[in-house]
Each structure stands twice: as C-alpha cells, then as structure tokens.
Motif scaffolding. Structure first.
Motif, PDB file in Angstrom:
ATOM      1  N   UNK A 215      44.408  48.964  21.610  1.00  0.00           N
ATOM      2  CA  UNK A 215      44.907  47.710  22.182  1.00  0.00           C
ATOM      3  C   UNK A 215      43.876  47.071  23.096  1.00  0.00           C
ATOM      4  N   UNK A 216      44.032  45.799  23.317  1.00  0.00           N
ATOM      5  CA  UNK A 216      43.186  45.089  24.268  1.00  0.00           C
ATOM      6  C   UNK A 216      44.062  44.603  25.418  1.00  0.00           C
ATOM      7  N   UNK A 217      43.446  44.409  26.566  1.00  0.00           N
ATOM      8  CA  UNK A 217      44.204  43.957  27.730  1.00  0.00           C
ATOM      9  C   UNK A 217      43.306  43.124  28.632  1.00  0.00           C
ATOM     10  N   UNK A 218      43.938  42.352  29.502  1.00  0.00           N
ATOM     11  CA  UNK A 218      43.228  41.666  30.574  1.00  0.00           C
ATOM     12  C   UNK A 218      43.468  42.467  31.836  1.00  0.00           C
ATOM     13  N   UNK A 219      42.456  42.558  32.679  1.00  0.00           N
ATOM     14  CA  UNK A 219      42.611  43.358  33.889  1.00  0.00           C
ATOM     15  C   UNK A 219      42.049  42.684  35.118  1.00  0.00           C
ATOM     16  N   UNK A 220      42.477  43.172  36.266  1.00  0.00           N
ATOM     17  CA  UNK A 220      41.891  42.753  37.530  1.00  0.00           C
ATOM     18  C   UNK A 220      40.912  43.834  37.951  1.00  0.00           C
ATOM     19  N   UNK A 221      39.685  43.452  38.213  1.00  0.00           N
ATOM     20  CA  UNK A 221      38.666  44.396  38.649  1.00  0.00           C
ATOM     21  C   UNK A 221      38.174  44.017  40.043  1.00  0.00           C
ATOM     22  N   UNK A 222      37.705  45.009  40.752  1.00  0.00           N
ATOM     23  CA  UNK A 222      37.161  44.779  42.092  1.00  0.00           C
ATOM     24  C   UNK A 222      35.790  45.420  42.212  1.00  0.00           C
ATOM     25  N   UNK A 223      34.948  44.842  43.043  1.00  0.00           N
ATOM     26  CA  UNK A 223      33.691  45.475  43.402  1.00  0.00           C
ATOM     27  C   UNK A 223      34.049  46.781  44.117  1.00  0.00           C
ATOM     28  N   UNK A 224      33.574  47.905  43.589  1.00  0.00           N
ATOM     29  CA  UNK A 224      33.983  49.232  44.067  1.00  0.00           C
ATOM     30  C   UNK A 224      33.726  49.411  45.564  1.00  0.00           C
ATOM     31  N   UNK A 225      32.541  49.047  46.014  1.00  0.00           N
ATOM     32  CA  UNK A 225      32.172  49.212  47.423  1.00  0.00           C
ATOM     33  C   UNK A 225      33.023  48.312  48.307  1.00  0.00           C
ATOM     34  N   UNK A 226      33.196  47.061  47.866  1.00  0.00           N
ATOM     35  CA  UNK A 226      33.987  46.109  48.650  1.00  0.00           C
ATOM     36  C   UNK A 226      35.433  46.591  48.795  1.00  0.00           C
ATOM     37  N   UNK A 227      36.003  47.069  47.693  1.00  0.00           N
ATOM     38  CA  UNK A 227      37.387  47.550  47.721  1.00  0.00           C
ATOM     39  C   UNK A 227      37.542  48.723  48.683  1.00  0.00           C
ATOM     40  N   UNK A 228      36.582  49.650  48.661  1.00  0.00           N
ATOM     41  CA  UNK A 228      36.637  50.817  49.540  1.00  0.00           C
ATOM     42  C   UNK A 228      36.537  50.416  51.009  1.00  0.00           C
ATOM     43  N   UNK A 229      35.793  49.344  51.272  1.00  0.00           N
ATOM     44  CA  UNK A 229      35.609  48.875  52.652  1.00  0.00           C
ATOM     45  C   UNK A 229      36.743  47.968  53.127  1.00  0.00           C
ATOM     46  N   UNK A 230      37.602  47.541  52.206  1.00  0.00           N
ATOM     47  CA  UNK A 230      38.692  46.616  52.553  1.00  0.00           C
ATOM     48  C   UNK A 230      40.042  47.117  52.029  1.00  0.00           C
ATOM     49  N   UNK A 231      40.425  48.334  52.428  1.00  0.00           N
ATOM     50  CA  UNK A 231      41.666  48.917  51.913  1.00  0.00           C
ATOM     51  C   UNK A 231      42.913  48.132  52.284  1.00  0.00           C
ATOM     52  N   UNK A 232      42.884  47.481  53.452  1.00  0.00           N
ATOM     53  CA  UNK A 232      44.048  46.714  53.902  1.00  0.00           C
ATOM     54  C   UNK A 232      44.303  45.538  52.958  1.00  0.00           C
ATOM     55  N   UNK A 233      43.226  44.874  52.567  1.00  0.00           N
ATOM     56  CA  UNK A 233      43.372  43.751  51.637  1.00  0.00           C
ATOM     57  C   UNK A 233      43.859  44.248  50.281  1.00  0.00           C
ATOM     58  N   UNK A 234      43.237  45.303  49.768  1.00  0.00           N
ATOM     59  CA  UNK A 234      43.602  45.826  48.448  1.00  0.00           C
ATOM     60  C   UNK A 234      45.071  46.239  48.401  1.00  0.00           C
ATOM     61  N   UNK A 235      45.556  46.855  49.474  1.00  0.00           N
ATOM     62  CA  UNK A 235      46.963  47.274  49.528  1.00  0.00           C
ATOM     63  C   UNK A 235      47.887  46.067  49.520  1.00  0.00           C
ATOM     64  N   UNK A 236      47.558  45.054  50.334  1.00  0.00           N
ATOM     65  CA  UNK A 236      48.394  43.853  50.413  1.00  0.00           C
ATOM     66  C   UNK A 236      48.391  43.094  49.085  1.00  0.00           C
ATOM     67  N   UNK A 237      47.220  42.985  48.485  1.00  0.00           N
ATOM     68  CA  UNK A 237      47.044  42.252  47.230  1.00  0.00           C
ATOM     69  C   UNK A 237      47.834  42.924  46.100  1.00  0.00           C
ATOM     70  N   UNK A 238      47.714  44.260  46.009  1.00  0.00           N
ATOM     71  CA  UNK A 238      48.385  44.998  44.933  1.00  0.00           C
ATOM     72  C   UNK A 238      49.891  45.027  45.136  1.00  0.00           C
ATOM     73  N   UNK A 239      50.333  45.006  46.395  1.00  0.00           N
ATOM     74  CA  UNK A 239      51.767  44.981  46.681  1.00  0.00           C
ATOM     75  C   UNK A 239      52.387  43.688  46.157  1.00  0.00           C
ATOM     76  N   UNK A 240      51.678  42.576  46.322  1.00  0.00           N
ATOM     77  CA  UNK A 240      52.169  41.290  45.800  1.00  0.00           C
ATOM     78  C   UNK A 240      52.227  41.345  44.272  1.00  0.00           C
ATOM     79  N   UNK A 241      51.199  41.920  43.659  1.00  0.00           N
ATOM     80  CA  UNK A 241      51.190  42.071  42.202  1.00  0.00           C
ATOM     81  C   UNK A 241      52.416  42.851  41.732  1.00  0.00           C
ATOM     82  N   UNK A 242      52.686  43.974  42.402  1.00  0.00           N
ATOM     83  CA  UNK A 242      53.819  44.831  42.021  1.00  0.00           C
ATOM     84  C   UNK A 242      55.137  44.069  42.117  1.00  0.00           C
TER      85      UNK A 242
END
Length: 339
Positions: A215-242
């Motif tokens: 199968x094929x899919x579309x995904x959301x990707x993040x810069x690995x280093x940036x995501x690790x340095x900004x966990x608060x944003x990633x948590x808030x962003x993914x919570x809205x997605x959920x």
C-alpha cells in the motif's frame, strides 16, 4: 552633556528597543514552518479551524503554514532546514531518507487506496492499462502515484514503462496539460483527479495496485533533531491530530459538502465541497491507536518504505537502498496521543 531627564528617556528607549529585539528573537525561535499539500482530510480541517494554532500557542509556538505543490518540494525544504515538519508520501519519504535527510515519519496522514488513480482522457483511445503504450502520461515524479504507476505497469499489467511516455508534472501542470490535450492520461490525487474526471475515467487505482504489491500512504514527517529538541510542540501537535482523526471517524456522516469541516478544506486547498467529500470517501484515516499498531507506525510503514526503496533503486531514482528504514519511523508520538 546629557541631562538626567534625557538620559532616562534614552535609557528607556534602549530598554524598549532591547525588548523589541528580544521579542523578535523569541518569535524567530518559536515559529515553526509546517508544509502541507493539496490533500483532503482531518489534518487540513484542523489547520483551517485553528485547532493546531491554539494548541501550538499554548505550548509556546507559532505555526507558519505553507502550502507546497509536491512532496518533492517539501523534501527539499526539509533537507535545507527551512521546514521542520511536512507532508510527504511514502515513496518520497523513502527517497528523502535514502538521500540523507534526517527525518522521522510520525503520523500516517491517510491510507491512499482509491484516492490516487490512473485516469484517461475522453477521446484518448485508452480503454485499459495495456493501451498506454506510446501515450503521454503525466505524474509527479518520486510520488506515491509515480511508484504505483510503475509498479502497475511492470508487475500488474506487464507493460514495459519505456514504451510509455511518462512525463514529470506537478498536479497543477497536469490539469493544464490535460485541458490543452497534451497528455492522454495521468496518475494523480484530488483535487486534480476530480478535475480530470470531468473529461475522463479511471482505469485503475492504488487500492488495486496496492493489493497486488504494497500500500501507499501520505505521512507527516519531522526533522529528527528538531523534533527531539521540541517535544512539547510534537506532543501538542500530535494530540490535535489524534482528536481530529477520532472526530472524523466517529462523525464522518456529518462531513457534508456544506459542513464547516469540509468548507475549511475547500478554503485551504481549493476545489468544491462535493469534490472534497468524494475525495474523503476514497481515503481512510487511521486513529491514533491504529497509527501506533503493527499495521502502520509499529511495523507496516517500515515494510512499505523498505519495498519502496527496492523499487526506487530499480527505477534508478536512488543509487542504493538502506539496510533498514526502521530508524526513520517513530511511533512514540502516536502512542502518547492515543492514551
């Protein structure tokens, strides 16, 4: 000599200027550029209704939303460090990871299924995929559509891709070429697909081809280093997605052409309400618990990337596949958001 009163005024001005500078600096540090594409779904609705912006603000960030016409453009922006988060298809994610972009797939935007299709223009003389020999076919290169077009030709319909004139075009270019009569067929997604169907018909799609391959899919990707340095944003962003995905899957019947959810999609990516609803019905949107399961981020996505890599090597899109694409998939944000 500066009078004391003037000195106080000058000091005050310096303090204000310093405050403005600090404020600007803080803004620069907390503004996140997020790249999205013309793909329908709960993600776009949550951009339109401000849910992401509100959650980001609470976490101390401002989002700069930017629309891109292809995943390739987002990959380039991600590699340059200009865009830390963006929408890329499974094939584009594989290509970018192989070329050294330090990214991680953290959310499955959609399971593509019927929403990417091979459509032929009325009067082209094409009735079945085998009739594509010698014809002009438009497709955005290194996209999931490109991947499935070539898989379909080689593995499903047994047609040599070299016998088909495959042209690299972005969705807006495909529409223009179609209207001019420059191309006979295209493999693309809505809203471009919806536009082409006004003067064409589908002869295959990614559900059919995916069942015969991966199968094929579309995904959301993040810069690995940036995501690790900004966990608060990633948590808030993914919570809205959920929350957005759970809301859609629970109340999809309410997402009609005139509903605020669908009108939000139209406002951001164009098209019309009826076309957006049609496009939504062609896709499936996994909830957070499904995202984290073996079907997707817990294993299935890695398998799909591995298969995409083998194919990209065969098509000379990349020189060599990596041994394993597991380091480029992160299920932790989806897991946390599902709790």
């Amino acid at each position: 000599m500066i009078h004391f009163k003037h000195f106080k005024q000058l000091a005050g001005a310096v303090t204000v200027a310093a405050g403005v500078f600090t404020s600007c600096l803080a803004y620069a540090q907390t503004t996140v550029v997020v790249g999205y594409q013309q793909i329908v779904g709960p993600f776009v609705t949550a951009i339109a209704d401000g849910r992401f912006d509100a959650a980001a603000k609470e976490a101390g960030y401002t989002i700069d939303w930017r629309q891109f016409s292809s995943g390739g453009d987002i990959s380039t922006a991600l590699a340059s460090g200009n865009v830390p988060i963006g929408v890329i298809g499974s094939t584009g994610t594989t290509a970018a990871a192989t070329r050294g972009v330090e990214l991680e797939l953290f959310w499955i935007l959609d399971n593509i299924g019927k929403s990417e299709a091979l459509v032929v223009r009325t009067g082209s003389g094409i009735e079945k995929p085998e009739d594509l020999k010698g014809k002009n076919v438009g497709v955005p290169f290194v996209s999931t559509s490109h991947f499935h077009l070539l898989v379909g030709l080689e593995q499903v319909w047994k047609v040599d891709p070299r016998e088909v004139n495959i042209l690299n075009m972005k969705p807006p270019q495909i529409i223009a070429a179609w209207q001019r009569g420059d191309i006979d067929a295209a493999y693309v997604w809505p809203p471009a697909l919806s536009e082409l169907l006004k003067n064409g018909k589908v002869i295959s799609d990614s559900e059919v081809i995916g069942a015969a391959s991966v199968p094929t899919f579309d995904g959301l990707v993040a810069d690995k280093k940036w995501a690790a340095e900004n966990p608060k944003f990633m948590a808030a962003f993914t919570k809205v997605l959920a929350e957005a995905y759970a809301d859609y899957n629970k109340n999809k019947a309410a997402w009609t052409a005139d509903s605020p959810q669908v009108q939000g999609i139209v406002k951001l990516i164009g098209g019309d309400g009826a076309g957006a609803v049609e496009a939504l019905n062609l896709l499936s949107f996994p909830n957070a618990d499904e995202q984290a399961s073996d079907t997707w981020l817990g294993g299935g996505a890695v398998r799909a990337l591995n298969e995409s890599a083998k194919f990209l090597v065969a098509q000379k899109q990349i020189d060599k596949a990596l041994d394993d694409y597991a380091p480029f998939v992160n299920s932790s944000y989806a897991k946390d958001a599902s709790k």
